[in-house]
Design a protein around this motif. Structure first.
Motif, PDB file in Angstrom:
ATOM      1  N   LYS A 279     -78.230 -33.159 -13.581  1.00 46.68           N
ATOM      2  CA  LYS A 279     -79.108 -33.480 -12.456  1.00 46.68           C
ATOM      3  C   LYS A 279     -80.260 -32.489 -12.340  1.00 46.68           C
ATOM      4  CE  LYS A 279     -75.445 -35.690  -9.730  1.00 46.68           C
ATOM      5  NZ  LYS A 279     -74.598 -35.591  -8.500  1.00 46.68           N
ATOM      6  N   HIS A 280     -80.011 -31.233 -12.726  1.00 49.37           N
ATOM      7  CA  HIS A 280     -81.074 -30.237 -12.670  1.00 49.37           C
ATOM      8  C   HIS A 280     -82.205 -30.569 -13.631  1.00 49.37           C
ATOM      9  CE1 HIS A 280     -82.747 -26.058 -13.500  1.00 49.37           C
ATOM     10  NE2 HIS A 280     -83.002 -26.267 -12.222  1.00 49.37           N
ATOM     11  N   TYR A 281     -81.894 -31.303 -14.698  1.00 48.27           N
ATOM     12  CA  TYR A 281     -82.915 -31.764 -15.642  1.00 48.27           C
ATOM     13  C   TYR A 281     -83.498 -33.108 -15.192  1.00 48.27           C
ATOM     14  CZ  TYR A 281     -85.206 -32.246 -20.180  1.00 48.27           C
ATOM     15  OH  TYR A 281     -86.148 -32.367 -21.186  1.00 48.27           O
ATOM     16  N   HIS A 282     -83.185 -33.495 -13.937  1.00 47.32           N
ATOM     17  CA  HIS A 282     -83.730 -34.691 -13.289  1.00 47.32           C
ATOM     18  C   HIS A 282     -83.197 -35.986 -13.898  1.00 47.32           C
ATOM     19  CE1 HIS A 282     -86.432 -32.087 -11.074  1.00 47.32           C
ATOM     20  NE2 HIS A 282     -86.870 -31.570 -12.223  1.00 47.32           N
TER      21      HIS A 282
ATOM     22  N   VAL B 132     -83.065 -35.819 -24.758  1.00 46.17           N
ATOM     23  CA  VAL B 132     -82.754 -34.465 -24.289  1.00 46.17           C
ATOM     24  C   VAL B 132     -82.204 -34.592 -22.874  1.00 46.17           C
ATOM     25  CG1 VAL B 132     -83.651 -32.176 -23.805  1.00 46.17           C
ATOM     26  CG2 VAL B 132     -84.573 -33.501 -25.727  1.00 46.17           C
ATOM     27  N   LEU B 133     -80.990 -34.084 -22.645  1.00 44.37           N
ATOM     28  CA  LEU B 133     -80.319 -34.226 -21.351  1.00 44.37           C
ATOM     29  C   LEU B 133     -80.351 -32.945 -20.525  1.00 44.37           C
ATOM     30  CD1 LEU B 133     -77.166 -36.362 -22.300  1.00 44.37           C
ATOM     31  CD2 LEU B 133     -79.382 -37.135 -21.427  1.00 44.37           C
ATOM     32  N   THR B 134     -80.558 -31.795 -21.146  1.00 43.52           N
ATOM     33  CA  THR B 134     -80.550 -30.524 -20.413  1.00 43.52           C
ATOM     34  C   THR B 134     -81.680 -29.637 -20.909  1.00 43.52           C
ATOM     35  OG1 THR B 134     -78.967 -29.569 -21.976  1.00 43.52           O
ATOM     36  CG2 THR B 134     -78.051 -30.601 -19.995  1.00 43.52           C
ATOM     37  N   TYR B 135     -82.003 -28.604 -20.110  1.00 46.85           N
ATOM     38  CA  TYR B 135     -83.039 -27.649 -20.489  1.00 46.85           C
ATOM     39  C   TYR B 135     -82.592 -26.837 -21.697  1.00 46.85           C
ATOM     40  CZ  TYR B 135     -85.667 -28.509 -16.182  1.00 46.85           C
ATOM     41  OH  TYR B 135     -86.404 -29.071 -15.183  1.00 46.85           O
ATOM     42  N   ASP B 136     -83.577 -26.460 -22.521  1.00 50.49           N
ATOM     43  CA  ASP B 136     -83.260 -25.662 -23.712  1.00 50.49           C
ATOM     44  C   ASP B 136     -83.357 -24.165 -23.454  1.00 50.49           C
ATOM     45  OD1 ASP B 136     -85.939 -25.591 -23.323  1.00 50.49           O
ATOM     46  OD2 ASP B 136     -86.514 -26.045 -25.399  1.00 50.49           O
ATOM     47  N   VAL B 137     -83.594 -23.764 -22.196  1.00 54.29           N
ATOM     48  CA  VAL B 137     -83.600 -22.342 -21.845  1.00 54.29           C
ATOM     49  C   VAL B 137     -82.229 -21.957 -21.326  1.00 54.29           C
ATOM     50  CG1 VAL B 137     -86.068 -22.340 -21.343  1.00 54.29           C
ATOM     51  CG2 VAL B 137     -84.432 -22.867 -19.520  1.00 54.29           C
ATOM     52  N   ASN B 138     -82.031 -20.665 -21.126  1.00 57.07           N
ATOM     53  CA  ASN B 138     -80.732 -20.198 -20.653  1.00 57.07           C
ATOM     54  C   ASN B 138     -80.396 -20.840 -19.302  1.00 57.07           C
ATOM     55  OD1 ASN B 138     -80.414 -18.546 -22.885  1.00 57.07           O
ATOM     56  ND2 ASN B 138     -81.355 -16.770 -21.891  1.00 57.07           N
ATOM     57  N   TRP B 139     -79.195 -21.367 -19.196  1.00 56.35           N
ATOM     58  CA  TRP B 139     -78.750 -22.086 -17.996  1.00 56.35           C
ATOM     59  C   TRP B 139     -78.324 -21.076 -16.932  1.00 56.35           C
ATOM     60  CZ3 TRP B 139     -78.888 -25.812 -14.811  1.00 56.35           C
ATOM     61  CH2 TRP B 139     -77.823 -26.122 -13.973  1.00 56.35           C
ATOM     62  N   ASP B 140     -79.081 -21.060 -15.836  1.00 52.57           N
ATOM     63  CA  ASP B 140     -78.791 -20.171 -14.720  1.00 52.57           C
ATOM     64  C   ASP B 140     -77.946 -20.940 -13.705  1.00 52.57           C
ATOM     65  OD1 ASP B 140     -78.664 -18.235 -12.813  1.00 52.57           O
ATOM     66  OD2 ASP B 140     -80.797 -18.272 -12.283  1.00 52.57           O
ATOM     67  N   LEU B 141     -76.722 -20.494 -13.511  1.00 47.00           N
ATOM     68  CA  LEU B 141     -75.801 -21.229 -12.633  1.00 47.00           C
ATOM     69  C   LEU B 141     -76.191 -21.138 -11.165  1.00 47.00           C
ATOM     70  CD1 LEU B 141     -72.383 -20.242 -14.248  1.00 47.00           C
ATOM     71  CD2 LEU B 141     -73.791 -22.244 -14.712  1.00 47.00           C
ATOM     72  N   SER B 142     -77.090 -20.239 -10.815  1.00 48.00           N
ATOM     73  CA  SER B 142     -77.440 -20.050  -9.410  1.00 48.00           C
ATOM     74  C   SER B 142     -78.668 -20.860  -8.988  1.00 48.00           C
ATOM     75  CB  SER B 142     -77.679 -18.571  -9.112  1.00 48.00           C
ATOM     76  OG  SER B 142     -78.779 -18.077  -9.859  1.00 48.00           O
ATOM     77  N   VAL B 143     -79.196 -21.679  -9.865  1.00 51.20           N
ATOM     78  CA  VAL B 143     -80.427 -22.401  -9.521  1.00 51.20           C
ATOM     79  C   VAL B 143     -80.177 -23.462  -8.443  1.00 51.20           C
ATOM     80  CG1 VAL B 143     -81.499 -22.003 -11.760  1.00 51.20           C
ATOM     81  CG2 VAL B 143     -80.007 -23.984 -11.437  1.00 51.20           C
ATOM     82  N   LEU B 144     -78.949 -23.899  -8.297  1.00 48.18           N
ATOM     83  CA  LEU B 144     -78.634 -24.931  -7.305  1.00 48.18           C
ATOM     84  C   LEU B 144     -77.912 -24.364  -6.087  1.00 48.18           C
ATOM     85  CD1 LEU B 144     -77.435 -27.814  -9.671  1.00 48.18           C
ATOM     86  CD2 LEU B 144     -79.705 -27.472  -8.670  1.00 48.18           C
ATOM     87  N   ASP B 145     -77.845 -23.041  -5.979  1.00 49.22           N
ATOM     88  CA  ASP B 145     -77.155 -22.443  -4.834  1.00 49.22           C
ATOM     89  C   ASP B 145     -77.878 -22.783  -3.534  1.00 49.22           C
ATOM     90  OD1 ASP B 145     -75.433 -21.414  -6.631  1.00 49.22           O
ATOM     91  OD2 ASP B 145     -76.111 -19.332  -6.476  1.00 49.22           O
ATOM     92  N   ASN B 146     -77.106 -23.161  -2.543  1.00 48.91           N
ATOM     93  CA  ASN B 146     -77.683 -23.492  -1.243  1.00 48.91           C
ATOM     94  C   ASN B 146     -76.590 -23.333  -0.193  1.00 48.91           C
ATOM     95  OD1 ASN B 146     -79.401 -24.385   0.787  1.00 48.91           O
ATOM     96  ND2 ASN B 146     -78.833 -26.524   0.469  1.00 48.91           N
TER      97      ASN B 146
ATOM     98  N   MET C 212     -78.204 -31.800 -26.145  1.00 51.01           N
ATOM     99  CA  MET C 212     -77.489 -31.190 -25.018  1.00 51.01           C
ATOM    100  C   MET C 212     -77.533 -29.679 -25.200  1.00 51.01           C
ATOM    101  SD  MET C 212     -74.208 -33.751 -24.881  1.00 51.01           S
ATOM    102  CE  MET C 212     -74.420 -35.517 -24.710  1.00 51.01           C
ATOM    103  N   HIS C 213     -78.547 -29.058 -24.630  1.00 48.53           N
ATOM    104  CA  HIS C 213     -78.724 -27.623 -24.778  1.00 48.53           C
ATOM    105  C   HIS C 213     -77.846 -26.869 -23.776  1.00 48.53           C
ATOM    106  CE1 HIS C 213     -82.127 -28.368 -27.408  1.00 48.53           C
ATOM    107  NE2 HIS C 213     -82.624 -29.198 -26.496  1.00 48.53           N
ATOM    108  N   GLN C 214     -77.577 -25.605 -24.121  1.00 42.14           N
ATOM    109  CA  GLN C 214     -76.844 -24.696 -23.239  1.00 42.14           C
ATOM    110  C   GLN C 214     -75.464 -25.250 -22.871  1.00 42.14           C
ATOM    111  OE1 GLN C 214     -78.042 -21.596 -22.509  1.00 42.14           O
ATOM    112  NE2 GLN C 214     -79.679 -22.188 -23.929  1.00 42.14           N
TER     113      GLN C 214
END
Length: 218
Positions: free
Chosen positions: A20-23, A75-89, A1-3
């Motif tokens: 969900k962002h990690y599909h 692995v449940l999440t991305y290992d890069v920095n978690w950008d909170l705005s990636v799901l903005d809509n 569980m990264h980030q």
């Protein structure tokens, strides 16, 4: 569980949006309302979810060295920095955004007695001469309703009223409100007003109480 936000104490907070962002397929809705209560990972593993006090939880504990070497790692999440705005809509209200909604109910429920603002639809307006002696009788006649009371087992209610006689229970029931709905929730609390709104409205002490409106032209 990264980030993840590590607090070193208490419960771990999981973000369903981050999963969900990690599909991962997250279904954190209770089975009592049609949900599935599980997470399907990218590797097709299924993680069960418990619902406690309307919040979803995953059973977690610190693994042993033997389990770390024996069990597969997910692995449940991305290992890069978690950008909170990636799901903005943001919804564009200028466009016909409702046309893109495909899960609308086929036959929506229509309330037959009240409109969308809570106003009663079946009003009965009567006109009569208030100076006439039978004006009140006319009002009562046009608003007459058939009311049927359910039978009471007074002997069964005696233990609830300090084991008084059934005659005393009958008199107590007749002296209290008969046409109200009351829901009891624990712990019991003292209320200044009744939770049933109709009991807080002052009406005439009669079988049928109406609100008489006199037209200014009368």
């Amino acid at each position: 569980m990264h980030q993840y936000a590590h607090l070193s104490k208490g419960k771990t907070i999981h973000s369903s949006a981050q999963l969900k962002h990690y599909h991962n397929h997250v279904q954190d809705c209770s089975c009592t309302v049609g949900g599935n209560q599980h997470i399907i990972t990218l590797d097709d593993y299924i993680i069960a979810i418990n619902i406690c006090q309307v919040l979803p939880y995953m059973n977690m504990h610190a693994p042993t060295n033997h389990k770390l070497n024996l069990l597969p790692h997910l692995v449940l999440t991305y290992d890069v920095n978690w950008d909170l705005s990636v799901l903005d809509n943001k919804v564009n209200m200028d466009n016909e955004w409702n046309g893109n909604i495909h899960d609308l109910p086929g036959s929506p429920y229509i309330e037959p007695h009240f409109d969308d603002l809570g106003q009663y639809l079946h009003w009965h307006v009567t006109t009569c001469d208030l100076q006439c002696h039978d004006a009140i009788d006319c009002i009562l006649a046009c608003n007459k309703h058939d009311i049927q009371c359910n039978g009471q087992d007074y002997n069964a209610l005696c233990p609830c009223l300090a084991w008084v006689s059934s005659d005393t229970v009958c008199k107590t029931i007749l002296a209290t409100t008969q046409y109200a709905r009351e829901v009891y929730n624990a712990p019991l609390c003292k209320h200044l007003k009744s939770c049933f709104p109709a009991l807080n409205v002052h009406q005439c002490n009669e079988a049928v109480a109406t609100d008489t409106i006199q037209h200014p032209c009368c």
